[in-house]
Scaffold this active site. Structure first.
Site, PDB file in Angstrom:
ATOM      1  N   LYS A  65       0.817  -1.223   0.000  1.00 47.04           N
ATOM      2  CA  LYS A  65       0.000   0.000   0.000  1.00 47.04           C
ATOM      3  C   LYS A  65       0.853   1.276   0.000  1.00 47.04           C
ATOM      4  O   LYS A  65       0.451   2.286  -0.550  1.00 47.04           O
ATOM      5  CB  LYS A  65      -0.963   0.005   1.191  1.00 47.04           C
ATOM      6  CG  LYS A  65      -2.091  -1.012   1.022  1.00 47.04           C
ATOM      7  CD  LYS A  65      -3.110  -0.915   2.138  1.00 47.04           C
ATOM      8  CE  LYS A  65      -4.107  -2.061   2.030  1.00 47.04           C
ATOM      9  NZ  LYS A  65      -5.155  -1.993   3.044  1.00 47.04           N
ATOM     10  N   ASP A 102     -10.297   2.145   2.174  1.00 47.63           N
ATOM     11  CA  ASP A 102     -10.439   1.346   3.403  1.00 47.63           C
ATOM     12  C   ASP A 102     -11.255   2.087   4.469  1.00 47.63           C
ATOM     13  O   ASP A 102     -12.160   1.519   5.080  1.00 47.63           O
ATOM     14  CB  ASP A 102      -9.054   1.008   3.974  1.00 47.63           C
ATOM     15  CG  ASP A 102      -8.317  -0.021   3.133  1.00 47.63           C
ATOM     16  OD1 ASP A 102      -8.974  -0.886   2.525  1.00 47.63           O
ATOM     17  OD2 ASP A 102      -7.072   0.053   3.070  1.00 47.63           O
ATOM     18  N   ARG A 152       0.905   0.130  21.919  1.00 52.32           N
ATOM     19  CA  ARG A 152       2.007  -0.447  22.685  1.00 52.32           C
ATOM     20  C   ARG A 152       3.224   0.472  22.602  1.00 52.32           C
ATOM     21  O   ARG A 152       3.815   0.831  23.595  1.00 52.32           O
ATOM     22  CB  ARG A 152       2.322  -1.810  22.041  1.00 52.32           C
ATOM     23  CG  ARG A 152       2.778  -2.872  22.941  1.00 52.32           C
ATOM     24  CD  ARG A 152       2.786  -4.195  22.222  1.00 52.32           C
ATOM     25  NE  ARG A 152       3.255  -4.121  20.835  1.00 52.32           N
ATOM     26  CZ  ARG A 152       3.433  -5.177  20.061  1.00 52.32           C
ATOM     27  NH1 ARG A 152       3.169  -6.383  20.529  1.00 52.32           N
ATOM     28  NH2 ARG A 152       3.838  -5.040  18.812  1.00 52.32           N
ATOM     29  N   LYS A 156       4.630   5.831  18.229  1.00 50.30           N
ATOM     30  CA  LYS A 156       3.947   5.666  16.938  1.00 50.30           C
ATOM     31  C   LYS A 156       2.572   6.347  16.959  1.00 50.30           C
ATOM     32  O   LYS A 156       2.151   6.955  15.976  1.00 50.30           O
ATOM     33  CB  LYS A 156       3.786   4.181  16.600  1.00 50.30           C
ATOM     34  CG  LYS A 156       4.780   3.723  15.545  1.00 50.30           C
ATOM     35  CD  LYS A 156       4.812   2.226  15.399  1.00 50.30           C
ATOM     36  CE  LYS A 156       3.721   1.672  14.502  1.00 50.30           C
ATOM     37  NZ  LYS A 156       3.851   0.191  14.370  1.00 50.30           N
TER      38      LYS A 156
HETATM   39  P1  ATR Z   1      -1.202  -3.017   9.928  1.00 50.87           P
HETATM   40  O1  ATR Z   1      -0.774  -2.607   8.562  1.00 50.87           O
HETATM   41  O2  ATR Z   1      -2.031  -4.276   9.994  1.00 50.87           O
HETATM   42  O3  ATR Z   1      -1.799  -1.915  10.704  1.00 50.87           O
HETATM   43  P2  ATR Z   1       1.254  -2.601  11.347  1.00 50.87           P
HETATM   44  O4  ATR Z   1       1.441  -1.313  10.637  1.00 50.87           O
HETATM   45  O5  ATR Z   1       2.410  -3.531  11.527  1.00 50.87           O
HETATM   46  O6  ATR Z   1       0.150  -3.488  10.647  1.00 50.87           O
HETATM   47  O7  ATR Z   1       0.612  -2.266  12.779  1.00 50.87           O
HETATM   48  C1  ATR Z   1       0.300  -3.267  13.689  1.00 50.87           C
HETATM   49  C2  ATR Z   1      -0.315  -2.616  14.928  1.00 50.87           C
HETATM   50  O8  ATR Z   1      -0.703  -3.658  15.832  1.00 50.87           O
HETATM   51  C3  ATR Z   1       0.643  -1.727  15.703  1.00 50.87           C
HETATM   52  O9  ATR Z   1      -0.094  -0.674  16.269  1.00 50.87           O
HETATM   53  C4  ATR Z   1       1.179  -2.681  16.778  1.00 50.87           C
HETATM   54  O10 ATR Z   1       1.651  -2.047  17.934  1.00 50.87           O
HETATM   55  P3  ATR Z   1       3.176  -1.483  17.986  1.00 50.87           P
HETATM   56  O11 ATR Z   1       3.175  -0.231  17.139  1.00 50.87           O
HETATM   57  O12 ATR Z   1       3.432  -1.206  19.405  1.00 50.87           O
HETATM   58  O13 ATR Z   1       4.033  -2.565  17.410  1.00 50.87           O
HETATM   59  C5  ATR Z   1      -0.073  -3.443  17.101  1.00 50.87           C
HETATM   60  N1  ATR Z   1       0.141  -4.765  17.727  1.00 50.87           N
HETATM   61  C6  ATR Z   1       0.621  -5.896  17.147  1.00 50.87           C
HETATM   62  N2  ATR Z   1       0.628  -6.926  18.003  1.00 50.87           N
HETATM   63  C7  ATR Z   1       0.142  -6.431  19.179  1.00 50.87           C
HETATM   64  C8  ATR Z   1      -0.113  -7.003  20.468  1.00 50.87           C
HETATM   65  N3  ATR Z   1       0.143  -8.295  20.731  1.00 50.87           N
HETATM   66  N4  ATR Z   1      -0.626  -6.196  21.442  1.00 50.87           N
HETATM   67  C9  ATR Z   1      -0.889  -4.886  21.192  1.00 50.87           C
HETATM   68  N5  ATR Z   1      -0.671  -4.291  19.990  1.00 50.87           N
HETATM   69  C10 ATR Z   1      -0.167  -5.050  19.006  1.00 50.87           C
END
Ligand code: ATR
Length: 277
Positions: A65, A102, A152, A156
């Site tokens: 994307k 989206d 988390r 970000k």
């Molecule tokens: P996507 O394109 O699906 O949004 P991404 O850009 O990798 O994928 O983002 C994943 C999101 O899920 C992030 O906000 C991530 O938190 P971090 O920025 O702290 O990594 C969050 N995420 C993934 N696994 C998680 C978990 N087990 N608990 C809480 N947040 C999680």
């Protein structure tokens, strides 16, 4: 016959070819739509030759994307906000245009398919990745009361809030601060899960008291059975616990309308995908 495709990796599981073939039948459009897996690095070359050889439009999914955002010569305002593109097409001069459907897919599913009014609602958003960026690019136009993003990695969420600052104020919290505010009685009307934690069969630790009465919980992900977040929401007695299948069909309908100038009827397609048709 007009040619369309979805590009991704992996993409063989994609429901988009099925969705668009049903839309095409429903609206009598002569078109083909296939799923094409690409290797990282092949994206730009593929897109340019696809359009040079007469291709009419592309959908783009993970992990391309941002590449689609970069290749587009012109961008819709919502694609600019999302910094991601899921729909490509050519304008009259043959320039590649990028849009992001989206977020509007999410908003349409929430409002029209589930009958939830977003105006004046207190939104809690879990995650600050690409999925949330796309969602926010449409949610910021919906006159909600407040938007709180919990992540988390707090930095970000803060970057995201800065990027959307010209559109709306976004509060950012850590999960610890969210728990603290829950302990002090903070409540929300809509909770949207945009974390990828379901992929690990998990969900973030959340206090059930965050749900106000009538609270709607929405998972951007979907699965054949309830996602961990949808299971949790049902256990907490959420008024509505919804997964992202409706959003998937609505984002497709929006792309289809951009390409073909006709908006398909989404309800029968959602029902078919849920196995309820
Ligand atoms: P996507 O394109 O699906 O949004 P991404 O850009 O990798 O994928 O983002 C994943 C999101 O899920 C992030 O906000 C991530 O938190 P971090 O920025 O702290 O990594 C969050 N995420 C993934 N696994 C998680 C978990 N087990 N608990 C809480 N947040 C999680």
């Amino acid at each position: 016959m007009s040619k369309y495709a979805v590009l991704g990796n992996p993409v063989s599981h994609s429901k988009s070819p099925l969705i668009h073939s049903v839309f095409a039948k429903q609206t009598n459009q002569e078109m083909s739509y296939t799923a094409i897996p690409l290797e990282e690095g092949d994206f730009d070359g593929f897109v340019k030759s696809f359009f040079a050889e007469g291709g009419a439009g592309l959908n783009v999914t993970v992990p391309f994307k941002e590449n689609a955002f970069a290749i587009a010569a012109s961008l819709s305002p919502r694609a600019q906000l999302a910094k991601a593109v899921n729909t490509l097409f050519l304008d009259d001069q043959g320039n590649i245009c990028g849009d992001n459907t989206d977020g509007i897919g999410l908003v349409t599913d929430i409002k029209q398919n589930n009958g939830i009014d977003l105006i004046g609602q207190r939104l809690l958003i879990l995650g600050a990745g690409g999925a949330i960026r796309g969602a926010l690019a449409a949610l910021v136009y919906e006159q909600v009361a407040t938007i709180t993003v919990v992540n988390r990695t707090l930095a970000k969420a803060e970057t995201l809030a800065d990027e959307f600052a010209s559109m709306t104020e976004i509060e950012t919290l850590s999960y610890e601060a969210l728990q603290d505010t829950a302990n002090h009685g903070r409540r929300f009307d809509i909770i949207i899960n945009g974390t990828s934690s379901s992929l690990q069969g998990e969900m973030p630790q959340l206090d059930g008291s965050l749900l106000d009465s009538g609270c709607c919980c929405y998972d951007l992900m979907y699965a054949a059975s309830d996602t961990p977040f949808v299971q949790w929401a049902k256990q907490q007695g959420a008024a509505l616990s919804i997964d992202g299948l409706g959003m998937l069909v609505e984002q497709a309908a929006e792309a289809f309308a951009l390409w073909r100038g006709v908006r398909p009827n989404t309800a029968p397609v959602i029902a078919e995908l849920r196995g309820q048709a």
